[in-house]
Design a protein around this motif. Structure first.
Motif, PDB file in Angstrom:
ATOM      1  N   GLY A  72      41.805  53.003  36.885  1.00 21.97           N
ATOM      2  CA  GLY A  72      41.479  54.497  37.124  1.00 21.97           C
ATOM      3  C   GLY A  72      40.644  55.350  36.054  1.00 21.97           C
ATOM      4  N   GLY A  73      40.269  54.615  35.133  1.00 26.65           N
ATOM      5  CA  GLY A  73      39.249  54.926  34.078  1.00 26.65           C
ATOM      6  C   GLY A  73      39.278  53.829  32.798  1.00 26.65           C
ATOM      7  N   THR A  74      38.887  54.555  31.713  1.00 29.46           N
ATOM      8  CA  THR A  74      38.538  53.471  30.508  1.00 29.46           C
ATOM      9  C   THR A  74      39.790  52.921  30.067  1.00 29.46           C
ATOM     10  N   PHE A  75      40.959  53.449  30.028  1.00 28.78           N
ATOM     11  CA  PHE A  75      42.151  52.790  29.536  1.00 28.78           C
ATOM     12  C   PHE A  75      42.826  51.894  30.525  1.00 28.78           C
ATOM     13  N   GLY A  76      42.743  52.308  31.804  1.00 24.17           N
ATOM     14  CA  GLY A  76      43.305  51.418  32.777  1.00 24.17           C
ATOM     15  C   GLY A  76      42.412  50.155  32.644  1.00 24.17           C
ATOM     16  N   ALA A  77      41.062  50.379  32.574  1.00 25.62           N
ATOM     17  CA  ALA A  77      40.100  48.979  32.490  1.00 25.62           C
ATOM     18  C   ALA A  77      40.352  48.293  31.246  1.00 25.62           C
ATOM     19  N   LYS A  78      40.896  48.938  30.302  1.00 24.48           N
ATOM     20  CA  LYS A  78      41.164  48.105  28.992  1.00 24.48           C
ATOM     21  C   LYS A  78      42.431  47.364  29.265  1.00 24.48           C
ATOM     22  N   TRP A  79      43.498  47.628  29.905  1.00 21.54           N
ATOM     23  CA  TRP A  79      44.677  47.052  30.195  1.00 21.54           C
ATOM     24  C   TRP A  79      44.042  45.500  30.597  1.00 21.54           C
ATOM     25  N   GLY A  80      43.016  45.653  31.579  1.00 19.27           N
ATOM     26  CA  GLY A  80      42.617  44.370  32.279  1.00 19.27           C
ATOM     27  C   GLY A  80      41.759  43.515  31.207  1.00 19.27           C
ATOM     28  N   SER A  81      41.105  44.095  30.510  1.00 22.51           N
ATOM     29  CA  SER A  81      40.343  43.308  29.542  1.00 22.51           C
ATOM     30  C   SER A  81      41.202  42.778  28.338  1.00 22.51           C
ATOM     31  N   MET A  82      42.133  43.504  28.060  1.00 27.16           N
ATOM     32  CA  MET A  82      43.014  42.837  26.993  1.00 27.16           C
ATOM     33  C   MET A  82      43.886  41.733  27.570  1.00 27.16           C
ATOM     34  N   ALA A  83      44.421  41.828  28.885  1.00 23.22           N
ATOM     35  CA  ALA A  83      45.055  40.935  29.488  1.00 23.22           C
ATOM     36  C   ALA A  83      44.481  39.571  29.532  1.00 23.22           C
ATOM     37  N   ARG A  84      42.991  39.769  30.017  1.00 22.37           N
ATOM     38  CA  ARG A  84      42.304  38.594  30.027  1.00 22.37           C
ATOM     39  C   ARG A  84      41.806  37.959  28.785  1.00 22.37           C
ATOM     40  N   ASP A  85      41.733  38.516  27.741  1.00 23.40           N
ATOM     41  CA  ASP A  85      41.390  38.147  26.553  1.00 23.40           C
ATOM     42  C   ASP A  85      42.822  37.394  25.901  1.00 23.40           C
ATOM     43  N   LEU A  86      43.945  37.716  26.444  1.00 16.88           N
ATOM     44  CA  LEU A  86      45.237  36.885  25.977  1.00 16.88           C
ATOM     45  C   LEU A  86      45.544  35.997  26.965  1.00 16.88           C
ATOM     46  N   GLY A  87      44.759  35.442  28.011  1.00 14.30           N
ATOM     47  CA  GLY A  87      44.854  34.322  28.732  1.00 14.30           C
ATOM     48  C   GLY A  87      45.646  34.676  29.960  1.00 14.30           C
ATOM     49  N   LEU A  88      46.079  35.957  30.268  1.00 17.95           N
ATOM     50  CA  LEU A  88      46.553  36.288  31.557  1.00 17.95           C
ATOM     51  C   LEU A  88      45.611  36.350  32.920  1.00 17.95           C
ATOM     52  N   HIS A  89      46.124  36.007  34.061  1.00 14.81           N
ATOM     53  CA  HIS A  89      45.422  36.040  35.169  1.00 14.81           C
ATOM     54  C   HIS A  89      45.394  37.392  35.649  1.00 14.81           C
ATOM     55  N   THR A  90      44.567  38.133  35.962  1.00 16.17           N
ATOM     56  CA  THR A  90      44.538  39.711  36.266  1.00 16.17           C
ATOM     57  C   THR A  90      43.901  39.894  37.911  1.00 16.17           C
ATOM     58  N   HIS A  91      44.725  40.930  38.289  1.00 17.70           N
ATOM     59  CA  HIS A  91      44.193  41.453  39.710  1.00 17.70           C
ATOM     60  C   HIS A  91      44.193  42.728  39.488  1.00 17.70           C
ATOM     61  N   GLU A  92      43.001  43.152  39.561  1.00 16.94           N
ATOM     62  CA  GLU A  92      42.541  44.717  39.487  1.00 16.94           C
ATOM     63  C   GLU A  92      42.799  45.387  40.750  1.00 16.94           C
ATOM     64  N   MET A  93      43.376  46.828  40.659  1.00 10.13           N
ATOM     65  CA  MET A  93      43.610  47.749  41.439  1.00 10.13           C
ATOM     66  C   MET A  93      42.709  49.066  41.073  1.00 10.13           C
ATOM     67  N   PRO A  94      41.519  49.142  41.708  1.00  9.62           N
ATOM     68  CA  PRO A  94      40.427  50.134  41.053  1.00  9.62           C
ATOM     69  C   PRO A  94      40.945  51.388  41.865  1.00  9.62           C
ATOM     70  N   LEU A  95      40.804  52.685  41.233  1.00 17.38           N
ATOM     71  CA  LEU A  95      40.999  54.062  41.784  1.00 17.38           C
ATOM     72  C   LEU A  95      39.715  54.553  41.349  1.00 17.38           C
ATOM     73  N   GLU A  96      39.506  55.361  42.451  1.00 16.88           N
ATOM     74  CA  GLU A  96      38.272  56.588  42.066  1.00 16.88           C
ATOM     75  C   GLU A  96      38.842  57.381  40.939  1.00 16.88           C
ATOM     76  N   HIS A  97      38.013  57.494  40.033  1.00 15.98           N
ATOM     77  CA  HIS A  97      38.343  58.341  38.811  1.00 15.98           C
ATOM     78  C   HIS A  97      38.651  59.773  39.135  1.00 15.98           C
ATOM     79  N   GLY A  98      39.838  60.092  38.395  1.00 19.03           N
ATOM     80  CA  GLY A  98      40.568  61.523  38.732  1.00 19.03           C
ATOM     81  C   GLY A  98      41.311  61.588  39.875  1.00 19.03           C
ATOM     82  N   ARG A  99      41.585  60.504  40.651  1.00 20.09           N
ATOM     83  CA  ARG A  99      42.450  60.561  42.063  1.00 20.09           C
ATOM     84  C   ARG A  99      43.871  60.064  41.639  1.00 20.09           C
ATOM     85  N   ASP A 100      44.706  60.169  42.615  1.00 15.99           N
ATOM     86  CA  ASP A 100      46.143  59.985  42.469  1.00 15.99           C
ATOM     87  C   ASP A 100      46.508  58.444  43.071  1.00 15.99           C
TER      88      ASP A 100
END
Length: 348
Positions: A72-100
């Motif tokens: 849902g923003g920069t730090f949500g995206a950071k979870w994904g990039s870190m997980a990929r860097d550490l060898g995990l297989h990631t599934h992204e759930m994108p959210l419009e910025h500022g939305r619930d």
């Protein structure tokens, strides 16, 4: 930072293996349980919030494990990039910025092979607070761990790790606690502690097992940022005196006061659908851009409006953490309103 907290940063330090310091660490750990709302043992690590996120990933998952991250923003995206860097297989759930957070969408994204869900309690880049309570409680019956980045939320917004059935959460010394940077606190539930004893991911400095094995006797395995631990201990004792709920309410009242001032002026709106108490994300009037406005506020008034890591130019962010007073917030609001109006170019 408050004056009494700053003064602690100049105090002489004991030997960090001394009996007195070990007793200090034990007392600090007990107060951190109160902050997190848990009977588990919060770990104190000398590092940034990013290291706390990495500690969660390398201790709870093996390379190739599947995880879902909410972006849902920069730090949500950071979870994904870190997980990929550490060898995990990631599934992204994108959210419009500022939305619930859409809870049903999240539950639908958690397939049978997903081992973890990576969440942010508060997305600092947008001001949005997510309903991690509902998410974690809904996922508690699954073989899937919930990991919450609470760095800019814990201490500002309500957070109850055990009651919400969170498996791992992080907080930092310099956000809601308003102390010097240098410490990240990571707490693992009983379920997560069982998992980290079985995980085979490579780890060394961030090996949670080493911290868990040493902290009952007040030992931190590596040289700690000692001044920061004393500041945090003092702050947590101060919070205990007034109560954590009262402390959070104070932050909420500052946020509401500032937002009411801004929203009373034409053209300003809240960006986040459900804002955190930690900061206000304020949408600017049409024709006003964040970067020029922040430059004017910095150069003319020596006040810092950090530029948005999402590169968005339509809104600004104002913190409500730490030692703030209504007169300061009123002055800042006046500067922002006046300079924004000056930047609006009227058509000929």
């Amino acid at each position: 930072m408050a004056d009494d907290i700053r003064r602690i940063g100049a105090e002489p330090l004991p030997y960090f293996r001394s009996k007195n310091y070990c007793e200090h660490v034990q007392a600090l750990t007990e107060d951190l349980r109160y902050l997190f709302g848990t009977t588990s043992t919060p770990l104190t690590i000398t590092a940034s919030g990013t290291a706390g996120m990495e500690m969660a990933l390398v201790n709870l998952f093996n390379p190739g494990d599947e995880v879902v991250f909410v972006n849902g923003g920069t730090f949500g995206a950071k979870w994904g990039s870190m997980a990929r860097d550490l060898g995990l297989h990631t599934h992204e759930m994108p959210l419009e910025h500022g939305r619930d957070l859409d809870l049903q969408r999240l539950l639908d994204a958690v397939g049978p092979n997903v081992k973890g869900v990576l969440l942010s309690a508060h997305e600092t880049s947008t001001g949005q607070r997510f309903d991690v309570r509902s998410a974690c409680q809904a996922l508690a019956s699954k073989d899937c761990l919930t990991i919450v980045d609470g760095v800019s939320s814990i201490g500002c917004d309500p957070f109850e790790m055990d009651a919400w059935q969170v498996d791992c959460a992080t907080a930092c010394s310099q956000k809601g606690l308003a102390c010097m940077p240098g410490l990240v606190f990571v707490t693992f539930s009983e379920r997560a502690q069982r998992k980290l004893r079985q995980t085979t991911h490579f780890r060394s400095y961030l090996d949670a097992r080493v911290y868990l094995d040493n902290i009952p006797r007040g030992m931190l395995p590596f040289t700690p940022a000692m001044h920061a631990t004393f500041q945090v201990a003092h702050m947590l004792q101060s919070i205990r005196k007034v109560g954590l709920a009262a402390r959070i309410q104070q932050t909420a009242e500052r946020a509401t006061y500032f937002r009411d001032l801004m929203l009373a002026e034409p053209g300003f709106q809240l960006f986040a659908q459900t804002p955190s108490n930690a900061l206000s994300a304020i949408t600017l009037p049409p024709g006003v851009m964040a970067t020029p406005l922040a430059g004017i506020i910095r150069d003319k008034y020596q006040a810092v409006l950090p530029l948005n890591p999402t590169k968005a130019e339509t809104f600004i962010r104002i913190s409500h953490m730490g030692e703030q007073h209504e007169a300061e917030l009123a002055q800042l609001a006046q500067w922002i309103i006046e300079e924004s109006n000056a930047l609006i170019v009227l058509p000929d």
